[in-house]
Design a protein around this motif. Sequence first.
Motif, PDB file in Angstrom:
ATOM      1  N   HIS A   1       0.860  -1.201   0.000  1.00 30.71           N
ATOM      2  CA  HIS A   1       0.000   0.000   0.000  1.00 30.71           C
ATOM      3  C   HIS A   1       0.889   1.241   0.000  1.00 30.71           C
ATOM      4  CE1 HIS A   1      -3.237   2.823   0.910  1.00 30.71           C
ATOM      5  NE2 HIS A   1      -2.464   3.342   1.850  1.00 30.71           N
TER       6      HIS A   1
ATOM      7  N   HIS B   1       1.311   5.543  -1.957  1.00 28.05           N
ATOM      8  CA  HIS B   1       0.816   6.600  -2.845  1.00 28.05           C
ATOM      9  C   HIS B   1       2.041   7.215  -3.507  1.00 28.05           C
ATOM     10  CE1 HIS B   1      -2.952   6.372  -0.541  1.00 28.05           C
ATOM     11  NE2 HIS B   1      -2.178   6.321   0.518  1.00 28.05           N
TER      12      HIS B   1
ATOM     13  N   HIS C   1      -8.588   2.601   2.502  1.00 25.08           N
ATOM     14  CA  HIS C   1      -8.101   2.878   3.859  1.00 25.08           C
ATOM     15  C   HIS C   1      -9.200   2.481   4.842  1.00 25.08           C
ATOM     16  CE1 HIS C   1      -5.798   5.862   1.417  1.00 25.08           C
ATOM     17  NE2 HIS C   1      -4.812   5.415   2.172  1.00 25.08           N
TER      18      HIS C   1
ATOM     19  N   HIS D   1      -4.092  -0.060   6.852  1.00 26.83           N
ATOM     20  CA  HIS D   1      -3.995   0.481   8.217  1.00 26.83           C
ATOM     21  C   HIS D   1      -4.699  -0.366   9.283  1.00 26.83           C
ATOM     22  CE1 HIS D   1      -1.851   4.076   6.988  1.00 26.83           C
ATOM     23  NE2 HIS D   1      -2.669   4.110   5.952  1.00 26.83           N
TER      24      HIS D   1
ATOM     25  N   ASP E   1       2.769   3.604   2.523  1.00 28.63           N
ATOM     26  CA  ASP E   1       1.812   4.714   2.589  1.00 28.63           C
ATOM     27  C   ASP E   1       2.427   6.084   2.270  1.00 28.63           C
ATOM     28  OD1 ASP E   1      -0.842   5.543   2.909  1.00 28.63           O
ATOM     29  OD2 ASP E   1      -0.530   6.106   4.992  1.00 28.63           O
TER      30      ASP E   1
HETATM   31 ZN   LIG Z   1      -2.703   5.384   2.260  1.00 27.68          ZN
END
Ligand SMILES: [Zn+2]
Length: 430
Positions: free
Chosen positions: A59, A61, A216, A253, A301
């Motif tokens: 995961h 970005h 998320h 998360h 993340d």
């Molecule tokens: Zn994220």
Amino acid sequence: MLLKGGSLASLHPPALARADIRVEGDTIVARGSSLRPKAGEEVEDCRGRLILPGFVCAHTHMYSALSRGMPAPAAPPTSFPEMLRRVWWRLDEALDEEAVYYSAMVGAVEAVRTGTTTIFDHHASPNAIPGSLDIIREAFGVVGVRGVLCYEVTDRGGLRRRDAGLAENDRFLAATRADPQFRGLVGAHASFTLRDSSLAALGDLARYHRAGVHIHAAEAQDDERRTRRAHGCGIVDRIERHGLLDERAVLAHGVHLSKRDIARVTEARAWLVHNPRSNMNNAVGHAPIERFGDRAALGTDGWPADMLAELRFAHFREREQLGLRRAHPAASLLQGGQSLASEVFGVPIGPLSPGSAADLVVYNYVAPTPLTAANLPAHLVAGVQPSMLTGVMAAGRWVCRNGVPVNIDVEAVYGRARQLAAKVWRRMRG
Ligand SMILES: [Zn+2]
């Protein structure tokens, strides 16, 4: 290509054995104690080298790559929703197509330099939605990494943008159904920014494409609190109600999921992704990864996709939180990412045996103490470093040798990225 004499390691079950492997195309086709080179075959001497499967960042970005060192907002955020509004949602609003491309390039370069060969990216660029996943695919393709991509659908930008996000996921999922190096997931921001009709549309998309949602879940307390206030039920209830809680789902998360909700997630065999650096940096709390079960992986993340760095943070935070006796084997999260990627691509990624993807990393790691299958995780936490990487192979191609990505001109890419970052930061202030 023949890789001769390396110590081949895998994490689950822990294994370490000296063997040769043969790579043809994007696949490992043979493994043995003494494979003979075929005529004209390229031979890589791996004696004294430690070979691991390529790491998976489950995961992240990529668009955060241009945020490093950017000025703090005039009014510093005091909560997670303020952090989203004043920092991350201003950043994604400021991205244009070129910034999307260069952030993906920079993120992919950092990934291959640290041995990460598969990236699960959760993308948002509200002012450049159509085709944005193809731009990331192109950048990843140039560097040579595998990508599992999605566009973050949310209601925060209104219906037009929501529908453009849904369409982008739909388009990309259809285009990559049989792609050996890229796959799509159904991207969703979080329960608290999605109304029921949007979750229903995401559920339709997931069913139509037989793809998992990437969302998320309970990153901060606000997600659960706002969900309960607005909908009278919890996050997991909502995800489940819309048909999105299944073995393909990727939930990032899970910091504030209750014991009962985690049990429901693990029962549904959905994936949970732990992001310790981000959790600590955003001060959202400690994820109860000791309850995440065996379908748990590691993500970064938005931080560089260096999975051994992330592993160290997971390990130390876990020790600090739970004490010495209850520490969770954080290294199992690395293997979890490989299993998740294997399921998404429908090809074994991780075992380093015939039929597996040729995604691997070669370290010049000279252990100063005995190195065994059982203590390999300890060597990964305490000893193995990116500077020791001599080769990184993704889908059967060398993508990085001795710290240098082989398919691109890093200086040129970084030079343009610096110019674009300055532009993005100016737009964020404006
Ligand atoms: Zn994220």
